[in-house]
Design a protein around this motif. Structure first.
Motif, PDB file in Angstrom:
ATOM      1  N   LYS A  60      73.563  44.014  64.386  1.00 16.67           N
ATOM      2  CA  LYS A  60      72.255  44.475  64.878  1.00 16.67           C
ATOM      3  C   LYS A  60      71.420  43.292  65.370  1.00 16.67           C
ATOM      4  O   LYS A  60      70.767  43.372  66.415  1.00 16.67           O
ATOM      5  N   GLU A  61      71.447  42.205  64.591  1.00 16.92           N
ATOM      6  CA  GLU A  61      70.696  41.003  64.977  1.00 16.92           C
ATOM      7  C   GLU A  61      71.222  40.446  66.305  1.00 16.92           C
ATOM      8  O   GLU A  61      70.438  40.035  67.159  1.00 16.92           O
ATOM      9  N   LEU A  62      72.548  40.443  66.459  1.00 11.16           N
ATOM     10  CA  LEU A  62      73.139  39.946  67.703  1.00 11.16           C
ATOM     11  C   LEU A  62      72.745  40.833  68.886  1.00 11.16           C
ATOM     12  O   LEU A  62      72.447  40.329  69.976  1.00 11.16           O
TER      13      LEU A  62
ATOM     14  N   LEU B 221      69.273  39.972  69.860  1.00 13.00           N
ATOM     15  CA  LEU B 221      69.240  38.730  70.638  1.00 13.00           C
ATOM     16  C   LEU B 221      69.635  38.982  72.092  1.00 13.00           C
ATOM     17  O   LEU B 221      69.067  38.395  73.013  1.00 13.00           O
ATOM     18  N   LYS B 222      70.613  39.864  72.264  1.00 10.21           N
ATOM     19  CA  LYS B 222      71.079  40.193  73.612  1.00 10.21           C
ATOM     20  C   LYS B 222      69.965  40.860  74.418  1.00 10.21           C
ATOM     21  O   LYS B 222      69.735  40.518  75.577  1.00 10.21           O
ATOM     22  N   LYS B 223      69.249  41.789  73.781  1.00 10.13           N
ATOM     23  CA  LYS B 223      68.154  42.492  74.467  1.00 10.13           C
ATOM     24  C   LYS B 223      67.002  41.554  74.801  1.00 10.13           C
ATOM     25  O   LYS B 223      66.386  41.663  75.853  1.00 10.13           O
ATOM     26  N   GLU B 224      66.703  40.632  73.875  1.00  7.66           N
ATOM     27  CA  GLU B 224      65.590  39.703  74.082  1.00  7.66           C
ATOM     28  C   GLU B 224      65.907  38.702  75.182  1.00  7.66           C
ATOM     29  O   GLU B 224      65.001  38.082  75.748  1.00  7.66           O
ATOM     30  N   GLY B 225      67.179  38.524  75.464  1.00  6.99           N
ATOM     31  CA  GLY B 225      67.573  37.561  76.490  1.00  6.99           C
ATOM     32  C   GLY B 225      67.772  36.187  75.885  1.00  6.99           C
ATOM     33  O   GLY B 225      67.613  35.968  74.693  1.00  6.99           O
ATOM     34  N   GLY B 226      68.110  35.242  76.718  1.00 11.60           N
ATOM     35  CA  GLY B 226      68.324  33.889  76.218  1.00 11.60           C
ATOM     36  C   GLY B 226      69.781  33.604  75.902  1.00 11.60           C
ATOM     37  O   GLY B 226      70.183  32.457  75.840  1.00 11.60           O
TER      38      GLY B 226
ATOM     39  N   ILE C 271      77.294  36.551  73.144  1.00 10.23           N
ATOM     40  CA  ILE C 271      77.154  37.601  72.128  1.00 10.23           C
ATOM     41  C   ILE C 271      78.528  38.166  71.776  1.00 10.23           C
ATOM     42  O   ILE C 271      78.844  38.379  70.605  1.00 10.23           O
ATOM     43  N   LYS C 272      79.372  38.381  72.801  1.00  9.70           N
ATOM     44  CA  LYS C 272      80.727  38.903  72.558  1.00  9.70           C
ATOM     45  C   LYS C 272      81.528  37.930  71.692  1.00  9.70           C
ATOM     46  O   LYS C 272      82.189  38.343  70.745  1.00  9.70           O
ATOM     47  N   ARG C 273      81.446  36.631  72.011  1.00  9.70           N
ATOM     48  CA  ARG C 273      82.149  35.618  71.211  1.00  9.70           C
ATOM     49  C   ARG C 273      81.638  35.619  69.771  1.00  9.70           C
ATOM     50  O   ARG C 273      82.424  35.534  68.814  1.00  9.70           O
ATOM     51  N   ALA C 274      80.331  35.739  69.614  1.00  9.41           N
ATOM     52  CA  ALA C 274      79.735  35.756  68.270  1.00  9.41           C
ATOM     53  C   ALA C 274      80.205  36.980  67.488  1.00  9.41           C
ATOM     54  O   ALA C 274      80.531  36.880  66.299  1.00  9.41           O
ATOM     55  N   LYS C 275      80.267  38.131  68.159  1.00 10.86           N
ATOM     56  CA  LYS C 275      80.729  39.355  67.484  1.00 10.86           C
ATOM     57  C   LYS C 275      82.201  39.230  67.098  1.00 10.86           C
ATOM     58  O   LYS C 275      82.602  39.681  66.014  1.00 10.86           O
ATOM     59  N   ASP C 276      83.008  38.619  67.961  1.00 12.33           N
ATOM     60  CA  ASP C 276      84.421  38.413  67.638  1.00 12.33           C
ATOM     61  C   ASP C 276      84.562  37.483  66.435  1.00 12.33           C
ATOM     62  O   ASP C 276      85.377  37.725  65.533  1.00 12.33           O
ATOM     63  N   GLU C 277      83.763  36.422  66.424  1.00 13.12           N
ATOM     64  CA  GLU C 277      83.794  35.482  65.301  1.00 13.12           C
ATOM     65  C   GLU C 277      83.347  36.163  64.013  1.00 13.12           C
ATOM     66  O   GLU C 277      83.932  35.969  62.950  1.00 13.12           O
TER      67      GLU C 277
ATOM     68  N   MET D  94      70.763  29.793  67.148  1.00 18.44           N
ATOM     69  CA  MET D  94      70.423  31.028  66.456  1.00 18.44           C
ATOM     70  C   MET D  94      71.694  31.819  66.079  1.00 18.44           C
ATOM     71  O   MET D  94      71.785  32.317  64.970  1.00 18.44           O
ATOM     72  N   ILE D  95      72.613  31.880  67.001  1.00 20.57           N
ATOM     73  CA  ILE D  95      73.851  32.615  66.733  1.00 20.57           C
ATOM     74  C   ILE D  95      74.618  31.957  65.588  1.00 20.57           C
ATOM     75  O   ILE D  95      75.103  32.641  64.681  1.00 20.57           O
ATOM     76  N   ASN D  96      74.706  30.626  65.615  1.00 20.87           N
ATOM     77  CA  ASN D  96      75.419  29.920  64.547  1.00 20.87           C
ATOM     78  C   ASN D  96      74.770  30.152  63.191  1.00 20.87           C
ATOM     79  O   ASN D  96      75.459  30.298  62.183  1.00 20.87           O
ATOM     80  N   GLU D  97      73.425  30.184  63.166  1.00 13.78           N
ATOM     81  CA  GLU D  97      72.731  30.445  61.897  1.00 13.78           C
ATOM     82  C   GLU D  97      73.058  31.841  61.379  1.00 13.78           C
ATOM     83  O   GLU D  97      73.268  32.035  60.178  1.00 13.78           O
ATOM     84  N   LEU D  98      73.115  32.810  62.283  1.00 16.61           N
ATOM     85  CA  LEU D  98      73.455  34.179  61.876  1.00 16.61           C
ATOM     86  C   LEU D  98      74.866  34.240  61.298  1.00 16.61           C
ATOM     87  O   LEU D  98      75.099  34.887  60.269  1.00 16.61           O
ATOM     88  N   LEU D  99      75.803  33.562  61.939  1.00 20.59           N
ATOM     89  CA  LEU D  99      77.186  33.568  61.450  1.00 20.59           C
ATOM     90  C   LEU D  99      77.304  32.856  60.107  1.00 20.59           C
ATOM     91  O   LEU D  99      78.024  33.314  59.218  1.00 20.59           O
ATOM     92  N   LYS D 100      76.579  31.744  59.946  1.00 24.04           N
ATOM     93  CA  LYS D 100      76.591  31.034  58.663  1.00 24.04           C
ATOM     94  C   LYS D 100      75.981  31.901  57.562  1.00 24.04           C
ATOM     95  O   LYS D 100      76.477  31.931  56.434  1.00 24.04           O
ATOM     96  N   ASP D 101      74.900  32.607  57.904  1.00 25.80           N
ATOM     97  CA  ASP D 101      74.259  33.502  56.936  1.00 25.80           C
ATOM     98  C   ASP D 101      75.217  34.618  56.526  1.00 25.80           C
ATOM     99  O   ASP D 101      75.342  34.946  55.350  1.00 25.80           O
TER     100      ASP D 101
END
Length: 185
Positions: A137-139, A142-147, A153-159, A1-8
């Motif tokens: 916001k999406e990230l 995801l953090k709140k929903e868990g999983g 999440i921090k790595r994804a935000k940095d990326e 899911m995170i990778n899809e968000l970054l690609k988007d």
């Protein structure tokens, strides 16, 4: 899911840069180009169409654009549309074609075009930052929903920030080149 968000995010930011390139192509730099007139809207039998849809456009010389409509009855409408545009040149009818001789740019007009280019670049930067904001916001969601761990999440935000910085830098480079092109006599 995170990778899809970054690609988007990357895809949407790339689209903002492509829109900017299109805007820059339409800015006059002292050389004639079909891009300067092809998207000007013309009244063609009650519907608004672009010049490229109703005519053939060519650049026979560095400072001249020739428009040859497929239907000669639309010539007055094309002339009117060009006069009403912010091209800064007057169309001249020559039989069944319209010629536009582009006068050399004045220093004042060059400065105006540089400002306009800056506005286009700022719009692109804003679009890129808006994409970043939405993905952040999406990230967070995801953090709140868990999983996903906080580290993920921090790595994804940095990326995401790296991707944003890369596209902002590309916008800045495009603007710098366009300003140089406009200001070169």
């Amino acid at each position: 899911m995170i990778n899809e968000l970054l690609k988007d995010a990357e895809k949407r930011m790339k689209k903002a840069v492509e829109v900017l390139k299109g805007e820059f192509a339409g800015l006059r730099t002292g050389r004639a180009s079909t891009v300067l007139v092809e998207d000007i809207k013309v009244d063609y039998y009650g519907s608004m169409m672009t010049i490229k849809q109703v005519a053939q456009i060519s650049v026979p010389e560095a400072n001249q654009i020739v428009i040859q409509p497929w239907d000669v009855s639309v010539i007055p409408n094309i002339e009117k549309a060009i006069r009403n545009s912010d091209l800064g040149a007057q169309p001249q009818r020559d039989g069944n074609v319209i010629r536009i001789i582009l006068p050399p740019l004045t220093e004042e007009r060059r400065r105006e075009l540089v400002k306009k280019a800056g506005k286009f670049a700022e719009q692109a930067r804003i679009a890129i930052r808006n994409v970043r904001h939405e993905i952040m916001k999406e990230l967070d969601k995801l953090k709140k929903e868990g999983g996903y761990s906080e580290d993920d999440i921090k790595r994804a935000k940095d990326e995401l920030q790296k991707i944003t910085d890369r596209f902002i830098k590309e916008v800045d480079n495009l603007l710098e080149k366009k300003e140089e092109e406009i200001l070169t006599i």
